[in-house]
Motif scaffolding. Structure first.
Motif, mmCIF file in Angstrom:
data_model
loop_
_atom_site.group_PDB
_atom_site.id
_atom_site.type_symbol
_atom_site.label_atom_id
_atom_site.label_comp_id
_atom_site.label_asym_id
_atom_site.label_seq_id
_atom_site.Cartn_x
_atom_site.Cartn_y
_atom_site.Cartn_z
ATOM 1 N N LYS A 242 -19.877 -24.367 8.053
ATOM 2 C CA LYS A 242 -20.119 -23.988 9.442
ATOM 3 C C LYS A 242 -19.203 -24.819 10.213
ATOM 4 C CE LYS A 242 -23.540 -23.271 13.134
ATOM 5 N NZ LYS A 242 -22.717 -24.007 14.127
ATOM 6 N N SER A 243 -19.181 -26.248 9.871
ATOM 7 C CA SER A 243 -18.361 -27.101 10.490
ATOM 8 C C SER A 243 -16.987 -26.789 10.303
ATOM 9 C CB SER A 243 -18.696 -28.595 9.956
ATOM 10 O OG SER A 243 -19.895 -29.212 10.291
ATOM 11 N N LEU A 244 -16.732 -26.351 9.118
ATOM 12 C CA LEU A 244 -15.204 -25.940 8.724
ATOM 13 C C LEU A 244 -14.832 -24.698 9.630
ATOM 14 C CD1 LEU A 244 -14.902 -26.569 5.181
ATOM 15 C CD2 LEU A 244 -13.486 -27.706 6.823
ATOM 16 N N LYS A 245 -15.838 -23.944 9.864
ATOM 17 C CA LYS A 245 -15.691 -22.367 10.868
ATOM 18 C C LYS A 245 -15.307 -23.116 12.331
ATOM 19 C CE LYS A 245 -18.587 -20.896 13.060
ATOM 20 N NZ LYS A 245 -20.179 -20.193 13.654
ATOM 21 N N ASP A 246 -16.192 -23.808 12.675
ATOM 22 C CA ASP A 246 -15.902 -24.390 14.009
ATOM 23 C C ASP A 246 -14.471 -25.314 14.194
ATOM 24 O OD1 ASP A 246 -18.458 -23.527 14.740
ATOM 25 O OD2 ASP A 246 -19.376 -25.498 14.272
ATOM 26 N N GLU A 247 -14.225 -25.813 13.260
ATOM 27 C CA GLU A 247 -12.712 -26.675 13.294
ATOM 28 C C GLU A 247 -11.801 -25.470 13.082
ATOM 29 O OE1 GLU A 247 -11.163 -30.206 10.715
ATOM 30 O OE2 GLU A 247 -11.415 -28.203 9.435
ATOM 31 N N GLY A 248 -11.926 -24.397 12.469
ATOM 32 C CA GLY A 248 -10.924 -23.446 12.472
ATOM 33 C C GLY A 248 -10.872 -22.763 14.016
ATOM 34 N N ASN A 249 -12.031 -22.605 14.464
ATOM 35 C CA ASN A 249 -12.132 -22.137 15.886
ATOM 36 C C ASN A 249 -11.485 -22.660 16.822
ATOM 37 O OD1 ASN A 249 -13.616 -19.817 14.543
ATOM 38 N ND2 ASN A 249 -15.495 -20.362 15.563
ATOM 39 N N ALA A 250 -11.557 -23.960 16.627
ATOM 40 C CA ALA A 250 -10.943 -24.934 17.741
ATOM 41 C C ALA A 250 -9.189 -24.794 17.704
ATOM 42 C CB ALA A 250 -11.273 -26.479 17.471
ATOM 43 N N PHE A 251 -8.857 -24.778 16.273
ATOM 44 C CA PHE A 251 -7.457 -24.575 16.073
ATOM 45 C C PHE A 251 -6.939 -23.077 16.624
ATOM 46 C CE2 PHE A 251 -7.895 -27.774 12.413
ATOM 47 C CZ PHE A 251 -7.016 -28.746 13.157
ATOM 48 N N PHE A 252 -7.820 -22.237 16.167
ATOM 49 C CA PHE A 252 -7.550 -20.855 16.609
ATOM 50 C C PHE A 252 -7.286 -20.872 18.223
ATOM 51 C CE2 PHE A 252 -7.954 -16.598 17.751
ATOM 52 C CZ PHE A 252 -7.437 -15.787 16.948
ATOM 53 N N LYS A 253 -8.260 -21.561 18.939
ATOM 54 C CA LYS A 253 -8.150 -21.445 20.601
ATOM 55 C C LYS A 253 -6.915 -22.199 20.874
ATOM 56 C CE LYS A 253 -12.940 -21.570 21.638
ATOM 57 N NZ LYS A 253 -14.174 -22.239 22.103
ATOM 58 N N ARG B 199 -23.312 -33.248 2.578
ATOM 59 C CA ARG B 199 -24.037 -32.324 3.410
ATOM 60 C C ARG B 199 -24.374 -31.017 2.495
ATOM 61 N NH1 ARG B 199 -21.958 -30.949 8.566
ATOM 62 N NH2 ARG B 199 -19.863 -31.083 7.359
ATOM 63 N N PRO B 200 -25.023 -30.036 2.853
ATOM 64 C CA PRO B 200 -25.416 -28.857 2.092
ATOM 65 C C PRO B 200 -24.049 -27.916 2.498
ATOM 66 C CG PRO B 200 -27.327 -29.396 3.386
ATOM 67 C CD PRO B 200 -26.244 -30.316 3.790
ATOM 68 N N PRO B 201 -23.611 -27.076 1.524
ATOM 69 C CA PRO B 201 -22.617 -26.198 1.642
ATOM 70 C C PRO B 201 -22.685 -25.543 2.858
ATOM 71 C CG PRO B 201 -23.343 -25.942 -0.721
ATOM 72 C CD PRO B 201 -24.406 -26.922 -0.022
ATOM 73 N N GLU B 202 -23.831 -25.014 3.454
ATOM 74 C CA GLU B 202 -24.011 -24.031 4.579
ATOM 75 C C GLU B 202 -23.364 -25.002 5.848
ATOM 76 O OE1 GLU B 202 -26.249 -24.635 2.451
ATOM 77 O OE2 GLU B 202 -26.739 -22.750 1.554
#
Length: 396
Positions: free
Chosen positions: A80-91, A73-76
């Motif tokens: 973004k997927s990794l950001k969402d994954e990090g947000n889930a861990f953060f919560k 997939r494109p780097p963007e």
């Protein structure tokens, strides 16, 4: 539109399907005992993500992970997927894993400055919650460099500076933020707190400096008073420079005085007392009296230099003698005092009627560890005779 005949067939099929529930148990549903456990395997309903994702146990989650980390997939999209994954861990307050996800997202170098700023700010927040203030501050600064008016980065940078007690820098972060967001209440409150702490820290620093200056002045005055009296301090680093083999030569004394420093006043750590200069200009010394016959000692915390030894002996051995004096012979009039010149292996007998200052000014007396010490013996005792045997004795 379905014909009446078709509708009837459909109804018959549904009726047949529903009738089966009355006679047969559904085999693929959740059991009453394990429905919560099974529910927790579905990504949408998971309360916490598993530490390790087993594809056989969590097939749906493994599939989602494969999508997130799909290198095709494109780097963007990956970032973004990794950001969402990090947000889930953060919560979930799993800040370590959140940092790993945000870091992986940043490594994609997608070129989206807005996304990079968010990843850095979010990673700064995760570091902040772990107490990694330096790392959090570095990430906030990197985010601010990309987007100078990013509110969360500015707030996080100020908070990190506050936690690190860099109040001046915290004020600077807040000022930068208020230029872009002049009405933000959090920035306003944070700046007020930072400025208050900054002024308090500056006030404490001024007080500490004034106190240090005062103590330095007192120490200088103390050392000057000792030097003016010709009293010699034994320096711990170079003890042999404080004396001379010939008592008629005073070169050792001069060397000791020229090197006079607080190194020779180290008694405070061991005894809790140190020589001090009173308002009238008199020195008060901590003095140690040793009684070798009984392996006992007395400590006088503040012996004024103008006082005589007999004054203290009269108090210590007056009406009540110490319990270790079983023979009751330590009466003031029976006692003899000596100080030891270790270098010349000589004992000097001290007249109890002499003042402490007069003794300290003797050219062979060295104040060791900031505490003058004297040996006390009983005149005429057998121990005195044995103790003095083979020693050189001199009078003052």
């Amino acid at each position: 539109m379905a014909s009446p005949a078709g509708q009837a067939d459909s109804d018959d099929g549904m009726d047949e399907f529903m009738d089966k529930f009355k006679t047969q148990r559904y085999k693929h549903g959740f059991s009453e005992d394990s429905w919560e456990e099974e529910f927790n395997k579905i990504p949408m309903f998971m309360k916490t993500a598993p530490e390790e994702i087993d594809p056989d146990k969590y097939p749906e989650l493994a599939c989602l992970q494969a999508i997130i980390h799909d290198e095709d997939r494109p780097p963007e999209e990956q970032a973004k997927s990794l950001k969402d994954e990090g947000n889930a861990f953060f919560k979930e307050k799993n800040y370590q894993k959140a940092i790993l996800s945000y870091t992986a997202g940043l490594k994609k170098k997608c070129g989206d400055q807005e996304l990079s700023t968010v990843l850095l700010t979010n990673r700064a927040a995760a570091h902040f919650h772990l107490g990694n203030m330096r790392s959090a501050l570095n990430d906030a600064a990197a985010a601010k460099k990309i987007k100078p008016d990013h509110l969360k980065a500015l707030l996080r940078g100020a908070q990190c500076c506050m936690a690190l007690r860099n109040f001046s820098e915290a004020v600077q972060w807040c000022d930068e933020g208020l230029k872009a967001h002049p009405t933000d209440k959090k920035l306003q409150d944070l700046r007020a707190a930072a400025d208050k702490h900054k002024r308090a820290a500056e006030r404490d620093a001024r007080k500490a400096k004034a106190k240090e200056k005062k103590l330095h002045g007192e120490k200088e005055a103390l050392l000057a008073a000792i030097k003016d009296r010709g009293i010699k301090l034994l320096q711990s680093a170079k003890p042999h420079q404080c004396g001379s083999d010939n008592e008629d030569e005073d070169e050792g004394s001069s060397a000791a005085i020229s090197q006079l420093s607080l190194d020779g006043l180290s008694s405070q750590e061991a005894t809790g007392a140190q020589v001090f200069l009173d308002e009238q200009g008199s020195l008060h010394w901590p003095v140690l009296l040793l009684y070798p016959e009984h392996q006992q000692s007395d400590f006088i915390s503040a012996f004024c230099e103008s006082n005589c030894f007999v004054d203290h002996l009269a108090v210590m051995f007056g009406e009540e003698l110490p319990p270790w004096d079983t023979d009751r012979k330590y009466h003031p009039q029976n006692l003899q005092l000596y100080f030891e010149d270790e270098e010349q292996e000589t004992l000097y007998q001290v007249n109890p009627e002499m003042s402490l200052l007069k003794v300290l000014q003797h050219k062979r007396f060295l104040v060791k560890a900031g505490t003058p010490s004297f040996i006390v013996l009983v005149n005429g005792s057998s121990f005195r005779k044995q103790f003095l045997t083979g020693k050189k004795i001199k009078g003052l």
